[in-house]
Design an enzyme around this catalytic site. Structure first.
Site, PDB file in Angstrom:
ATOM      1  N   THR A   3       9.753  -2.490   3.973  1.00 23.01           N
ATOM      2  CA  THR A   3       8.990  -1.850   5.135  1.00 23.01           C
ATOM      3  C   THR A   3       9.128  -2.643   6.410  1.00 23.01           C
ATOM      4  O   THR A   3       9.139  -3.609   6.260  1.00 23.01           O
ATOM      5  CB  THR A   3       7.556  -1.194   4.685  1.00 23.01           C
ATOM      6  OG1 THR A   3       6.887  -0.984   6.019  1.00 23.01           O
ATOM      7  CG2 THR A   3       6.979  -2.295   3.928  1.00 23.01           C
ATOM      8  N   ASP A   4       8.977  -2.041   7.370  1.00 24.92           N
ATOM      9  CA  ASP A   4       9.033  -2.677   8.592  1.00 24.92           C
ATOM     10  C   ASP A   4       7.447  -3.568   8.889  1.00 24.92           C
ATOM     11  O   ASP A   4       7.185  -4.257   9.502  1.00 24.92           O
ATOM     12  CB  ASP A   4       8.959  -2.127  10.024  1.00 24.92           C
ATOM     13  CG  ASP A   4       7.967  -0.936  10.238  1.00 24.92           C
ATOM     14  OD1 ASP A   4       7.518  -0.732   9.303  1.00 24.92           O
ATOM     15  OD2 ASP A   4       8.137  -0.347  11.409  1.00 24.92           O
ATOM     16  N   GLU A   5       6.491  -3.186   7.974  1.00 29.03           N
ATOM     17  CA  GLU A   5       5.303  -3.719   7.814  1.00 29.03           C
ATOM     18  C   GLU A   5       5.192  -5.073   7.306  1.00 29.03           C
ATOM     19  O   GLU A   5       4.149  -5.867   7.462  1.00 29.03           O
ATOM     20  CB  GLU A   5       4.129  -2.929   6.924  1.00 29.03           C
ATOM     21  CG  GLU A   5       3.930  -1.392   7.619  1.00 29.03           C
ATOM     22  CD  GLU A   5       2.691  -1.137   7.028  1.00 29.03           C
ATOM     23  OE1 GLU A   5       1.921  -1.621   6.838  1.00 29.03           O
ATOM     24  OE2 GLU A   5       2.509   0.264   7.406  1.00 29.03           O
ATOM     25  N   TYR A  16      -1.121  -4.213   1.258  1.00 28.88           N
ATOM     26  CA  TYR A  16       0.086  -3.328   0.809  1.00 28.88           C
ATOM     27  C   TYR A  16       1.303  -4.088   1.446  1.00 28.88           C
ATOM     28  O   TYR A  16       2.300  -4.400   0.776  1.00 28.88           O
ATOM     29  CB  TYR A  16       0.150  -2.035   1.566  1.00 28.88           C
ATOM     30  CG  TYR A  16       1.554  -1.217   1.794  1.00 28.88           C
ATOM     31  CD1 TYR A  16       1.966  -0.882   0.743  1.00 28.88           C
ATOM     32  CD2 TYR A  16       2.126  -0.927   2.957  1.00 28.88           C
ATOM     33  CE1 TYR A  16       3.352  -0.319   0.961  1.00 28.88           C
ATOM     34  CE2 TYR A  16       3.299  -0.668   3.181  1.00 28.88           C
ATOM     35  CZ  TYR A  16       3.868  -0.150   2.311  1.00 28.88           C
ATOM     36  OH  TYR A  16       5.309   0.319   2.305  1.00 28.88           O
ATOM     37  N   LYS A  75       4.522  -5.818  -0.456  1.00 26.77           N
ATOM     38  CA  LYS A  75       6.106  -5.578  -0.354  1.00 26.77           C
ATOM     39  C   LYS A  75       6.695  -6.623   0.008  1.00 26.77           C
ATOM     40  O   LYS A  75       8.024  -6.789  -0.280  1.00 26.77           O
ATOM     41  CB  LYS A  75       6.005  -4.608   0.913  1.00 26.77           C
ATOM     42  CG  LYS A  75       5.651  -3.091   0.661  1.00 26.77           C
ATOM     43  CD  LYS A  75       6.204  -2.519  -0.683  1.00 26.77           C
ATOM     44  CE  LYS A  75       7.752  -1.692  -0.286  1.00 26.77           C
ATOM     45  NZ  LYS A  75       8.252  -1.107  -1.144  1.00 26.77           N
TER      46      LYS A  75
HETATM   47  P1  NAD Z   1       5.280   7.743  -1.836  1.00 25.89           P
HETATM   48  O1  NAD Z   1       3.863   7.412  -2.147  1.00 25.89           O
HETATM   49  O2  NAD Z   1       5.183   9.085  -1.482  1.00 25.89           O
HETATM   50  O3  NAD Z   1       5.834   7.994  -3.507  1.00 25.89           O
HETATM   51  C1  NAD Z   1       5.934   6.752  -4.439  1.00 25.89           C
HETATM   52  C2  NAD Z   1       6.515   7.289  -5.618  1.00 25.89           C
HETATM   53  O4  NAD Z   1       6.560   6.451  -6.399  1.00 25.89           O
HETATM   54  C3  NAD Z   1       5.549   8.417  -6.347  1.00 25.89           C
HETATM   55  O5  NAD Z   1       6.755   9.434  -6.967  1.00 25.89           O
HETATM   56  C4  NAD Z   1       4.834   7.644  -7.416  1.00 25.89           C
HETATM   57  O6  NAD Z   1       4.670   8.838  -8.652  1.00 25.89           O
HETATM   58  C5  NAD Z   1       6.008   6.588  -7.741  1.00 25.89           C
HETATM   59  N1  NAD Z   1       5.325   5.608  -8.500  1.00 25.89           N
HETATM   60  C6  NAD Z   1       4.233   4.951  -8.038  1.00 25.89           C
HETATM   61  N2  NAD Z   1       4.058   3.884  -9.164  1.00 25.89           N
HETATM   62  C7  NAD Z   1       5.020   4.020 -10.084  1.00 25.89           C
HETATM   63  C8  NAD Z   1       5.317   3.207 -11.303  1.00 25.89           C
HETATM   64  N3  NAD Z   1       4.499   2.180 -11.661  1.00 25.89           N
HETATM   65  N4  NAD Z   1       6.461   3.449 -11.824  1.00 25.89           N
HETATM   66  C9  NAD Z   1       7.167   4.710 -11.569  1.00 25.89           C
HETATM   67  N5  NAD Z   1       6.913   5.218 -10.483  1.00 25.89           N
HETATM   68  C10 NAD Z   1       5.996   5.033  -9.657  1.00 25.89           C
HETATM   69  O7  NAD Z   1       6.079   6.806  -1.233  1.00 25.89           O
HETATM   70  P2  NAD Z   1       7.162   7.017   0.034  1.00 25.89           P
HETATM   71  O8  NAD Z   1       6.169   7.339   1.179  1.00 25.89           O
HETATM   72  O9  NAD Z   1       7.859   8.105  -0.614  1.00 25.89           O
HETATM   73  O10 NAD Z   1       7.822   5.503   0.102  1.00 25.89           O
HETATM   74  C11 NAD Z   1       8.852   5.053  -0.883  1.00 25.89           C
HETATM   75  C12 NAD Z   1       8.931   3.726  -0.612  1.00 25.89           C
HETATM   76  O11 NAD Z   1       9.480   3.566   0.927  1.00 25.89           O
HETATM   77  C13 NAD Z   1       7.784   2.796  -0.861  1.00 25.89           C
HETATM   78  O12 NAD Z   1       8.856   1.648  -1.672  1.00 25.89           O
HETATM   79  C14 NAD Z   1       7.501   2.330   0.515  1.00 25.89           C
HETATM   80  O13 NAD Z   1       6.837   1.129   0.550  1.00 25.89           O
HETATM   81  C15 NAD Z   1       8.792   2.528   1.284  1.00 25.89           C
HETATM   82  N6  NAD Z   1       8.361   2.890   2.678  1.00 25.89           N
HETATM   83  C16 NAD Z   1       7.908   3.826   3.121  1.00 25.89           C
HETATM   84  C17 NAD Z   1       7.496   4.407   4.459  1.00 25.89           C
HETATM   85  C18 NAD Z   1       6.806   5.732   4.611  1.00 25.89           C
HETATM   86  O14 NAD Z   1       7.025   5.789   6.056  1.00 25.89           O
HETATM   87  N7  NAD Z   1       6.558   6.324   3.966  1.00 25.89           N
HETATM   88  C19 NAD Z   1       8.432   3.576   5.383  1.00 25.89           C
HETATM   89  C20 NAD Z   1       8.715   2.400   4.948  1.00 25.89           C
HETATM   90  C21 NAD Z   1       9.054   2.060   3.720  1.00 25.89           C
HETATM   91  O1  DAU Z   2       5.718   1.311   8.927  1.00 25.09           O
HETATM   92  C1  DAU Z   2       6.297   1.663   7.731  1.00 25.09           C
HETATM   93  C2  DAU Z   2       4.921   2.057   6.960  1.00 25.09           C
HETATM   94  O2  DAU Z   2       4.436   3.230   7.413  1.00 25.09           O
HETATM   95  C3  DAU Z   2       5.145   2.403   5.237  1.00 25.09           C
HETATM   96  O3  DAU Z   2       5.565   1.103   4.762  1.00 25.09           O
HETATM   97  C4  DAU Z   2       3.939   2.925   4.753  1.00 25.09           C
HETATM   98  O4  DAU Z   2       4.247   3.015   3.243  1.00 25.09           O
HETATM   99  C5  DAU Z   2       3.399   4.089   5.400  1.00 25.09           C
HETATM  100  O5  DAU Z   2       2.211   4.586   4.828  1.00 25.09           O
HETATM  101  C6  DAU Z   2       3.241   3.940   6.794  1.00 25.09           C
HETATM  102  O6  DAU Z   2       2.428   2.911   7.164  1.00 25.09           O
HETATM  103  P1  DAU Z   2       0.978   3.249   8.245  1.00 25.09           P
HETATM  104  O7  DAU Z   2      -0.232   2.579   8.018  1.00 25.09           O
HETATM  105  O8  DAU Z   2       1.834   2.985   9.618  1.00 25.09           O
HETATM  106  O9  DAU Z   2       1.048   4.920   8.161  1.00 25.09           O
HETATM  107  P2  DAU Z   2      -0.234   5.914   8.305  1.00 25.09           P
HETATM  108  O10 DAU Z   2       0.527   7.219   8.303  1.00 25.09           O
HETATM  109  O11 DAU Z   2      -1.401   5.502   7.381  1.00 25.09           O
HETATM  110  O12 DAU Z   2      -0.810   5.449   9.663  1.00 25.09           O
HETATM  111  C7  DAU Z   2      -0.209   5.509  10.757  1.00 25.09           C
HETATM  112  C8  DAU Z   2      -0.905   5.077  12.072  1.00 25.09           C
HETATM  113  O13 DAU Z   2      -2.048   6.173  12.327  1.00 25.09           O
HETATM  114  C9  DAU Z   2      -1.711   3.620  11.711  1.00 25.09           C
HETATM  115  O14 DAU Z   2      -1.746   3.167  12.980  1.00 25.09           O
HETATM  116  C10 DAU Z   2      -3.122   4.254  11.302  1.00 25.09           C
HETATM  117  C11 DAU Z   2      -3.391   5.613  12.190  1.00 25.09           C
HETATM  118  N1  DAU Z   2      -4.220   6.686  11.354  1.00 25.09           N
HETATM  119  C12 DAU Z   2      -3.605   7.026  10.099  1.00 25.09           C
HETATM  120  C13 DAU Z   2      -4.546   7.836   9.241  1.00 25.09           C
HETATM  121  C14 DAU Z   2      -4.162   8.332   7.904  1.00 25.09           C
HETATM  122  C15 DAU Z   2      -4.969   7.367  11.967  1.00 25.09           C
HETATM  123  O15 DAU Z   2      -5.329   6.901  13.294  1.00 25.09           O
HETATM  124  N2  DAU Z   2      -5.787   8.200  11.404  1.00 25.09           N
HETATM  125  C16 DAU Z   2      -5.631   8.520  10.246  1.00 25.09           C
HETATM  126  O16 DAU Z   2      -6.079   9.572   9.640  1.00 25.09           O
END
Ligand code: NAD
Ligand code: DAU
Length: 333
Positions: free
Chosen positions: A122-124, A147, A151
């Protein structure tokens, strides 16, 4: 390709599997089905002969080894605890799944002679960017939240496996994904479903935090490209080229849905909240020829329409009924 995907029942993993099956690849989806795993997301491919599901935990090496055939073409490792707010409440499961789980996956990959290992990061991991600063593949890793720290640790183990054991790995770091099937705890699905139901939308702090939004379909196309053409040991950034403040995003959303700005409700800020992410994705554009196809306004409009048309999916996420899908659809298999 024969793919072993972890976390494929989640938001991004399920899009990746849908794309991979459509492209003729075969997929073993290894998923623990935590609260974030929703098999309804894979209903469109579950009967495909190229798709199979194994319910298991990436922290359990025996379970992973049993599920993984020898010499698989690639492991695509999505499985993680992914929600920042949950990691602030308790980091333990994040360390277990994101760090230990990744190391287990690397060990099994090596022993089962997997050809490639694509790690989804992730970019985080870069933490806050200054106003004019861009996060490149060479930037230091300075995670802010538990988190992001987990990562970052996972990435180090991936690099160590390449250096120490010669495992063929690539790492991708993606910005905020959005699109269909995202669990309604994250900003966009939560805000869309609340707006559609005329409920308040929580804005953390001053709402001036900047995130870069990439459509999940664009992200998964990039991941498939990295899998096909990425160089071993390299990291690739993936972004949408849509950096916006949370308030600007929410104003656009309310305009599209046709709801009043009075729904926006300021709440207490997230602890340690990163102010600005700005992922630079010049490398993947230059070297692999990828760039995002979806403009934010078009992607957001389509996403809003999807949530409007799939209100029952959202409702089942909120009530917990989505968890019954596994028992109903997979019993007797
Ligand atoms: P998500 O939370 O929607 O899904 C996570 C999945 O992993 C689920 O299906 C869950 O059941 C499975 N899982 C969790 N723990 C497990 C374990 N111990 N064994 C097997 N399976 C397990 O996540 P997402 O948003 O689809 O993100 C997927 C990946 O991308 C993650 O690694 C996250 O860090 C990364 N990522 C997400 C975002 C985003 O914006 N959502 C951005 C950048 C990177
Ligand atoms: O940047 C990549 C990341 O993006 C991934 O690695 C994470 O898995 C994914 O959850 C996401 O993280 P963020 O913290 O950026 O996403 P979130 O949707 O939780 O929040 C986006 C922004 O909005 C953040 O600045 C917090 C804010 N927020 C979030 C929620 C849930 C609000 O203001 N109100 C809210 O209710």
């Amino acid at each position: 390709m024969r793919l072993f995907v972890t976390g494929g029942a989640g938001f991004i993993g399920s899009e990746f599997i849908r794309q991979s099956i459509a492209a003729g690849d075969s997929v073993i989806n290894f998923d623990k089905l935590t609260y974030a795993g929703n098999l309804e997301n894979l209903a469109s491919v579950q009967a495909d002969p190229g798709y199979s599901l194994v319910v298991g935990d990436i922290c359990n090496s025996a379970e992973v080894a049993e599920a993984m055939p020898e010499g698989i073409d690639a492991i695509v490792h999505f499985a993680a605890e992914s929600h920042v707010d949950r990691s602030i409440l308790s980091a333990e499961e994040f360390v277990r799944t994101n760090v230990l789980g990744t190391q287990v996956m690397l060990d099994v990959a090596r022993h089962r002679k997997a050809a490639k290992f694509l790690h989804i990061s992730t970019d985080e991991v870069g933490g806050d960017m200054e106003p004019e600063e861009w996060f490149t593949e060479e930037s230091p890793l300075e995670p802010s939240s538990p988190y992001a720290a987990s990562k970052t640790a996972a990435e180090h183990f991936v690099r160590a496996a390449t250096r120490t054991f010669g495992l063929d790995t690539t790492v991708t770091r993606t910005s905020n994904n959005y699109g269909p099937f995202q669990f309604p705890e994250k900003l966009l699905p939560l805000a869309i479903s609340n707006a559609l139901e005329d409920r308040p939308i929580p804005v953390y702090g001053d709402g001036q935090q900047i995130r870069d939004w990439v459509h999940v379909a664009d992200n998964c196309k990039a991941l498939r490209l990295v899998l096909a053409k990425g160089k071993s040991g390299e990291t690739y950034h993936i972004g949408g080229g849509n950096p916006m403040t949370n308030l600007d995003v929410l104003h656009m959303l309310l305009r599209i849905v046709g709801k009043p700005e009075s729904l926006l409700t300021t709440v207490k800020d997230r602890l340690g909240h990163d102010r600005r992410y700005a992922v630079h994705f010049g490398k993947i554009s230059r070297e692999l020829g990828w760039s995002p196809e979806t403009t934010f306004e078009a992607g957001l409009t389509a996403t809003i329409n999807w949530y409007r048309d799939n209100a029952e999916w959202v409702e089942r996420c909120k009530s917990g009924d989505y968890r019954k899908y596994y028992e109903t659809m997979y019993s007797g298999r």
